[in-house]
Design an enzyme around this catalytic site. Structure first.
Site, PDB file in Angstrom:
ATOM      1  N   THR A   1      14.051  23.283  82.305  1.00  0.00           N
ATOM      2  CA  THR A   1      14.955  23.539  81.213  1.00  0.00           C
ATOM      3  C   THR A   1      14.317  23.234  79.997  1.00  0.00           C
ATOM      4  O   THR A   1      13.183  22.324  80.087  1.00  0.00           O
ATOM      5  CB  THR A   1      16.197  22.230  81.363  1.00  0.00           C
ATOM      6  OG1 THR A   1      16.729  22.155  80.262  1.00  0.00           O
ATOM      7  CG2 THR A   1      15.574  20.800  81.655  1.00  0.00           C
ATOM      8  N   ASP A   2      14.759  23.452  78.827  1.00  0.00           N
ATOM      9  CA  ASP A   2      14.235  23.582  77.412  1.00  0.00           C
ATOM     10  C   ASP A   2      14.525  21.890  76.997  1.00  0.00           C
ATOM     11  O   ASP A   2      13.988  21.454  76.158  1.00  0.00           O
ATOM     12  CB  ASP A   2      15.029  24.259  76.560  1.00  0.00           C
ATOM     13  CG  ASP A   2      16.511  24.213  76.314  1.00  0.00           C
ATOM     14  OD1 ASP A   2      17.090  23.446  77.162  1.00  0.00           O
ATOM     15  OD2 ASP A   2      16.899  25.000  75.550  1.00  0.00           O
ATOM     16  N   GLU A   3      15.511  21.157  77.982  1.00  0.00           N
ATOM     17  CA  GLU A   3      15.759  19.841  77.327  1.00  0.00           C
ATOM     18  C   GLU A   3      14.560  18.861  77.547  1.00  0.00           C
ATOM     19  O   GLU A   3      14.474  17.873  76.862  1.00  0.00           O
ATOM     20  CB  GLU A   3      17.047  19.249  78.236  1.00  0.00           C
ATOM     21  CG  GLU A   3      18.339  20.086  78.104  1.00  0.00           C
ATOM     22  CD  GLU A   3      19.363  19.410  78.536  1.00  0.00           C
ATOM     23  OE1 GLU A   3      19.477  18.239  78.664  1.00  0.00           O
ATOM     24  OE2 GLU A   3      20.292  20.408  79.014  1.00  0.00           O
TER      25      GLU A   3
ATOM     26  N   TYR B   1      18.450  12.958  82.771  1.00  0.00           N
ATOM     27  CA  TYR B   1      18.365  14.326  83.424  1.00  0.00           C
ATOM     28  C   TYR B   1      16.985  15.065  82.984  1.00  0.00           C
ATOM     29  O   TYR B   1      16.087  15.395  83.750  1.00  0.00           O
ATOM     30  CB  TYR B   1      19.578  15.209  83.068  1.00  0.00           C
ATOM     31  CG  TYR B   1      19.451  16.505  83.161  1.00  0.00           C
ATOM     32  CD1 TYR B   1      18.973  17.146  84.555  1.00  0.00           C
ATOM     33  CD2 TYR B   1      19.220  17.465  82.159  1.00  0.00           C
ATOM     34  CE1 TYR B   1      18.885  18.394  84.666  1.00  0.00           C
ATOM     35  CE2 TYR B   1      19.017  18.900  82.396  1.00  0.00           C
ATOM     36  CZ  TYR B   1      18.707  19.371  83.632  1.00  0.00           C
ATOM     37  OH  TYR B   1      18.397  20.816  83.808  1.00  0.00           O
TER      38      TYR B   1
ATOM     39  N   LYS C   1      13.386  16.036  84.865  1.00  0.00           N
ATOM     40  CA  LYS C   1      13.090  17.251  84.873  1.00  0.00           C
ATOM     41  C   LYS C   1      11.502  17.576  84.376  1.00  0.00           C
ATOM     42  O   LYS C   1      10.857  18.103  84.897  1.00  0.00           O
ATOM     43  CB  LYS C   1      13.848  18.260  84.449  1.00  0.00           C
ATOM     44  CG  LYS C   1      15.363  18.591  84.672  1.00  0.00           C
ATOM     45  CD  LYS C   1      15.150  19.199  86.250  1.00  0.00           C
ATOM     46  CE  LYS C   1      14.905  20.678  86.245  1.00  0.00           C
ATOM     47  NZ  LYS C   1      15.068  21.164  87.685  1.00  0.00           N
TER      48      LYS C   1
HETATM   49  N1  LIG Z   1      22.768  25.424  84.241  1.00  0.00           N
HETATM   50  C1  LIG Z   1      22.037  25.360  83.092  1.00  0.00           C
HETATM   51  O1  LIG Z   1      22.261  25.409  81.965  1.00  0.00           O
HETATM   52  C2  LIG Z   1      20.533  25.244  83.201  1.00  0.00           C
HETATM   53  C3  LIG Z   1      19.839  25.179  82.217  1.00  0.00           C
HETATM   54  C4  LIG Z   1      18.439  24.985  82.310  1.00  0.00           C
HETATM   55  C5  LIG Z   1      17.610  24.537  83.527  1.00  0.00           C
HETATM   56  N2  LIG Z   1      18.623  24.768  84.440  1.00  0.00           N
HETATM   57  C6  LIG Z   1      18.041  24.247  85.797  1.00  0.00           C
HETATM   58  O2  LIG Z   1      18.076  25.230  86.729  1.00  0.00           O
HETATM   59  C7  LIG Z   1      18.348  24.776  88.032  1.00  0.00           C
HETATM   60  C8  LIG Z   1      19.736  25.221  88.549  1.00  0.00           C
HETATM   61  O3  LIG Z   1      20.943  24.819  87.782  1.00  0.00           O
HETATM   62  P1  LIG Z   1      22.353  25.162  88.039  1.00  0.00           P
HETATM   63  O4  LIG Z   1      23.003  24.943  86.928  1.00  0.00           O
HETATM   64  O5  LIG Z   1      22.392  26.129  89.003  1.00  0.00           O
HETATM   65  O6  LIG Z   1      22.628  23.646  88.924  1.00  0.00           O
HETATM   66  P2  LIG Z   1      23.963  23.604  89.777  1.00  0.00           P
HETATM   67  O7  LIG Z   1      24.233  21.942  89.713  1.00  0.00           O
HETATM   68  O8  LIG Z   1      25.030  24.443  89.759  1.00  0.00           O
HETATM   69  O9  LIG Z   1      23.342  23.624  91.335  1.00  0.00           O
HETATM   70  C9  LIG Z   1      22.382  22.715  91.992  1.00  0.00           C
HETATM   71  C10 LIG Z   1      22.182  23.143  93.397  1.00  0.00           C
HETATM   72  O10 LIG Z   1      21.239  22.488  94.061  1.00  0.00           O
HETATM   73  C11 LIG Z   1      21.836  21.644  95.377  1.00  0.00           C
HETATM   74  N3  LIG Z   1      21.380  20.583  95.584  1.00  0.00           N
HETATM   75  C12 LIG Z   1      21.397  19.288  94.843  1.00  0.00           C
HETATM   76  N4  LIG Z   1      20.622  18.556  95.281  1.00  0.00           N
HETATM   77  C13 LIG Z   1      20.006  18.827  96.347  1.00  0.00           C
HETATM   78  C14 LIG Z   1      19.226  18.534  97.339  1.00  0.00           C
HETATM   79  N5  LIG Z   1      18.702  17.032  97.223  1.00  0.00           N
HETATM   80  N6  LIG Z   1      18.401  19.200  98.283  1.00  0.00           N
HETATM   81  C15 LIG Z   1      18.965  20.430  98.357  1.00  0.00           C
HETATM   82  N7  LIG Z   1      19.816  20.992  97.364  1.00  0.00           N
HETATM   83  C16 LIG Z   1      20.450  20.486  96.665  1.00  0.00           C
HETATM   84  C17 LIG Z   1      23.323  21.819  95.074  1.00  0.00           C
HETATM   85  O11 LIG Z   1      23.986  21.668  96.354  1.00  0.00           O
HETATM   86  C18 LIG Z   1      23.474  22.906  94.137  1.00  0.00           C
HETATM   87  O12 LIG Z   1      23.901  24.082  95.045  1.00  0.00           O
HETATM   88  C19 LIG Z   1      18.190  23.415  87.909  1.00  0.00           C
HETATM   89  O13 LIG Z   1      16.876  22.983  88.128  1.00  0.00           O
HETATM   90  C20 LIG Z   1      18.207  23.031  86.461  1.00  0.00           C
HETATM   91  O14 LIG Z   1      17.873  21.829  85.949  1.00  0.00           O
HETATM   92  C21 LIG Z   1      19.882  24.884  84.481  1.00  0.00           C
END
Ligand SMILES: NC(=O)c1ccc[n+]([C@@H]2O[C@H](COP(=O)([O-])OP(=O)(O)OC[C@H]3O[C@@H](n4cnc5c(N)ncnc54)[C@H](O)[C@@H]3O)[C@@H](O)[C@H]2O)c1
Length: 348
Positions: free
Chosen positions: A132-134, A157, A161
Site C-alpha cells: 500500500t501507499d500508506e 496497519y 505492511k
Molecule cells: N483495499 C485497498 O484499497 C488496498 C490499498 C492498498 C493495498 N492494499 C493491499 O492489497 C491486499 C488486498 O487487499 P483487499 O482490500 O483485497 O483486502 P481484503 O481485506 O478484502 O481481503 C483480504 C483477504 O485475505 C484473506 N486473509 C486474511 N488473513 C489471512 C490469513 N492469515 N491467511 C490466509 N488468508 C487470509 C481474507 O480472508 C481475505 O479474503 C492487502 O495486502 C492490502 O494491504 C489494499
C-alpha cells in the site's frame, strides 16, 4: 517493453478478498493455461461469492488455509508445483488495526515472513508482494509518493505492511530471490466489503442511514478502480523487473467530503432521489487517531516501463461500482450473520 516472465502455476494468497478476487477474475479472462491456486483463510473479509463466475473454471483451485501456517505453504507449493506467488492476504482495515493490532502483525508480518521462507527454500519461485501507499506516511498539500520515498507508517496497519515490505526487500537482497513489490493507492469497485469508505457511503445512503465522516472530511486519497489495479498486477507478474518496486495509482485525488458528494450526486441521479436529502445524511464524527492527511501517488514508473495506465475515469468507475451494489443485494445479504454484525460493532 520488459522481458516476459513465463509462469505456469500460480499461488494467490487472499484471493477471496476484494482485490485478490478481481485479480483472479482478470487473470482467468486472459490466455492463461496454467493453474491458479487460491489460498484463503476466509476471514470476515474473504467471500467465495466474489469468485462465483470462475469457480468452475478447470484452471482454478481453492484451498482454505492460513498463511500463518508455514508447513501448509510448503506443502501447497510442492503439491501444485508452484512457480509464482502473488500475495494479497492481509488484515486490511486501518480502523480494525487501531482496535486490535495483533492480528495485523500475525497475518501481515509473520504471514509474509512464512511465504518468504517458503520461497527461500524453493528459490525457483517468483514472489510478488501487494502493498500500500500508506507505508509512505502522510503528505502535506504538495508532493507525491515515488518508489524511493522514505517509509513513515502512522497506523498499526501501515506499520505491519511496511514491515512486510522490508522483509521482502531484505530476502531479495540477502538470498538473491526473485521478488517484486507494488504499492497502490485506495482501491474501489464491486465486491468491496462495506467497512471501506465507498461501499459504506453507497449502502448507507441507499438505506437512509447516517454517513459518518472523520474530522472535517478534508483528508485526501487517490482512488484506483480495482480492475485497473488487477490489470497492472497481471502485467507486473509477467514483466515486473526482479527486485523492483512499482507504485500504482488512479490519478484521482479527492478529499473525503468531495468524494462523498460525488457519490451522492451519482446515486441521486441514478435512483431519482433528491441530492440534498442524501447530503443531510452526512454526519461528522471524531477524527481517526493518527489519521494521515494526504496520500498522492506518482505512477510514472509503471506507466513508462509497462505501458500501463488506469483505464477508468473516476466517474466511470464510480458508476460501475454503484450499479454493481444496486444489482447485487444477494451478495450483501450473504454478509449477514456474525461477520457483518462484528463489522457493525467496530465501525464508528
Ligand atoms: N483495499 C485497498 O484499497 C488496498 C490499498 C492498498 C493495498 N492494499 C493491499 O492489497 C491486499 C488486498 O487487499 P483487499 O482490500 O483485497 O483486502 P481484503 O481485506 O478484502 O481481503 C483480504 C483477504 O485475505 C484473506 N486473509 C486474511 N488473513 C489471512 C490469513 N492469515 N491467511 C490466509 N488468508 C487470509 C481474507 O480472508 C481475505 O479474503 C492487502 O495486502 C492490502 O494491504 C489494499
Amino acid at each position: 517493453m520488459q522481458q516476459l516472465r513465463k509462469f505456469k502455476n500460480l499461488l494467490v494468497t487472499g484471493g477471496a478478498g476484494f482485490i485478490g478476487s478481481a485479480f483472479i477474475r482478470t487473470l482467468l479472462k486472459q490466455d492463461f493455461s496454467g493453474t491458479c491456486v487460491n489460498l484463503d483463510a476466509l476471514t470476515y473479509a474473504g467471500n467465495l461469492q466474489n469468485l462465483t463466475e470462475i469457480q468452475d473454471d478447470s484452471r482454478y483451485i481453492f484451498e482454505k488455509g492460513d498463511i500463518r501456517n508455514q508447513a501448509l505453504l510448503e506443502h501447497l507449493c510442492q503439491e501444485h508445483a508452484i512457480d509464482t506467488i502473488i500475495h494479497f492476504a492481509a488484515e486490511s482495515h486501518v480502523d480494525r488495526s487501531i482496535h486490535g493490532p495483533r492480528n495485523f502483525v500475525e497475518t501481515n508480518v509473520i504471514g509474509t515472513f512464512n511465504l518468504l521462507e517458503t520461497v527461500r527454500l524453493n528459490p525457483h519461485i517468483h514472489f510478488h508482494h501487494v502493498s500500500t501507499d500508506e507505508v509512505y506516511g502522510s503528505l502535506g498539500n504538495e508532493g507525491t509518493f515515488i518508489e524511493t520515498s522514505p517509509y513513515r507508517p502512522n497506523s498499526p496497519y501501515s506499520a505491519s505492511k511496511a514491515a512486510s515490505d522490508h522483509f521482502v526487500r531484505a530476502y531479495a537482497k540477502t538470498y538473491n530471490l526473485s521478488t517484486c513489490l507494488s504499492n497502490c493507492s485506495n482501491n474501489y469497485g464491486p465486491y468491496q466489503f462495506p467497512e471501506k469508505l465507498i461501499p459504506l457511503v453507497i449502502l448507507n445512503s441507499l438505506q437512509g442511514k447516517q454517513i459518518p465522516v472523520y474530522g472535517k472530511g478534508i483528508n485526501v486519497r487517490d482512488w484506483l478502480f480495482v480492475d485497473d489495479h488487477a490489470e497492472a498486477l497481471v502485467q507486473l507478474i509477467h514483466y515486473g523487473k526482479k527486485g523492483e518496486t512499482y507504485n500504482i495509482g488512479g490519478e484521482t485525488e479527492l478529499t473525503n467530503i468531495d468524494l462523498i458528494h460525488q457519490i451522492l450526486s451519482h446515486i441521486a441521479r441514478m435512483i431519482g432521489k433528491d441530492e440534498n436529502e442524501l447530503k443531510n445524511l452526512i454526519h461528522y464524527v471524531k477524527d481517526r487517531p493518527g489519521h494521515d492527511l494526504r496520500y498522492a501517488i506518482d505512477c510514472n514508473k509503471i506507466k513508462n516501463e509497462l505501458k500501463w495506465s488506469p483505464r477508468h475515469s473516476f466517474s466511470e468507475g464510480l458508476r460501475k461500482t454503484i450499479t454493481w451494489y444496486l444489482n447485487n443485494t444477494e451478495w450483501l445479504h450473504a454478509l449477514t450473520g456474525e461477520n457483518y454484525q462484528e463489522w457493525l460493532s467496530v465501525n464508528y
